[in-house]
Design an enzyme around this catalytic site. Structure first.
Site, PDB file in Angstrom:
ATOM      1  N   HIS A  44       0.833  -1.209   0.000  1.00 56.44           N
ATOM      2  CA  HIS A  44       0.000   0.000   0.000  1.00 56.44           C
ATOM      3  C   HIS A  44       0.870   1.262   0.000  1.00 56.44           C
ATOM      4  CE1 HIS A  44      -3.392  -2.584   0.763  1.00 56.44           C
ATOM      5  NE2 HIS A  44      -4.203  -1.543   0.759  1.00 56.44           N
ATOM      6  N   LYS A 110      -9.666  -7.410   8.743  1.00 54.75           N
ATOM      7  CA  LYS A 110     -10.300  -7.656  10.037  1.00 54.75           C
ATOM      8  C   LYS A 110     -10.091  -6.432  10.911  1.00 54.75           C
ATOM      9  CE  LYS A 110      -6.347  -9.865  12.275  1.00 54.75           C
ATOM     10  NZ  LYS A 110      -5.813 -11.047  12.904  1.00 54.75           N
TER      11      LYS A 110
END
Length: 191
Positions: A44, A110
């Site tokens: 990222h 999550k």
């Protein structure tokens, strides 16, 4: 809070991303099939650095879903090793940029997301899906093909293209401001 009454079967298509995502709401259970990508914080960071420098990305993220995961090596005869979700908060610094600047449609991980991510989901019509932490070996059974497509030098954090079949997920944050990590506890406090 989790809506198991009607499991939504989704075959992912980047060209139809917004159409597919529009009816989904927090708590919906889905079974996802199609092509998704993996990427964790190092990938990222590189993607955002490329965008900031005005360079093309190694993967077209428009209408795509990124699964925050770094799979373990596959055992002989297996497609992939354990591939459980990474804590999504680690991508919070990068997700708003990717949602707004690339057309990224969704993310899988999550744990809760930051307010900045939730706002970017609303602005872009995106979605955040939760996978079950600790179930990486079971999730691996849903993966039919895997290929490293970018940043191979990052090892387990390289970007991979996954072909998934019936990947079980829950809508954790939707394009309408819903957030299961807020709504779920609030519902239990009312009992």
């Amino acid at each position: 809070m989790i809506n198991q009454d009607h499991l939504k079967i989704i075959t992912w298509s980047p060209d139809r991303a917004r159409e597919i995502l529009a009816p989904l709401r927090v708590g919906d259970c889905i079974s996802l099939s199609g092509t998704i990508y993996t990427g964790r914080d190092k990938a990222h960071q590189r993607l955002c650095q490329e965008l900031a420098a005005g360079r093309p990305l190694p993967v077209d993220l428009k209408g795509q879903i990124i699964y925050f995961a770094g799979p373990t090596p596959a055992k002989p005869g297996e497609v992939i090793g354990s591939v459980g979700p990474t804590t999504s908060g680690r991508m919070d610094a990068f997700s708003p940029t990717l949602l707004r600047e690339t057309g990224l449609a969704g993310m899988i991980g999550k744990g809760p997301r930051s307010q900045a991510v939730l706002e970017a989901l609303q602005e872009t019509g995106g979605i955040y899906l939760a996978a079950v932490g600790g179930a990486g070996a079971l999730i691996a059974e849903c993966i039919r093909q895997v290929e490293v497509v970018a940043y191979e030098d990052l090892g387990t954090e390289a970007i991979r293209r996954l072909e998934v079949e019936n990947l079980p997920l829950v809508v954790a944050a939707d394009a309408y401001g819903g957030d299961i990590y807020e709504a779920g506890p609030a519902a239990y406090r009312q009992l």
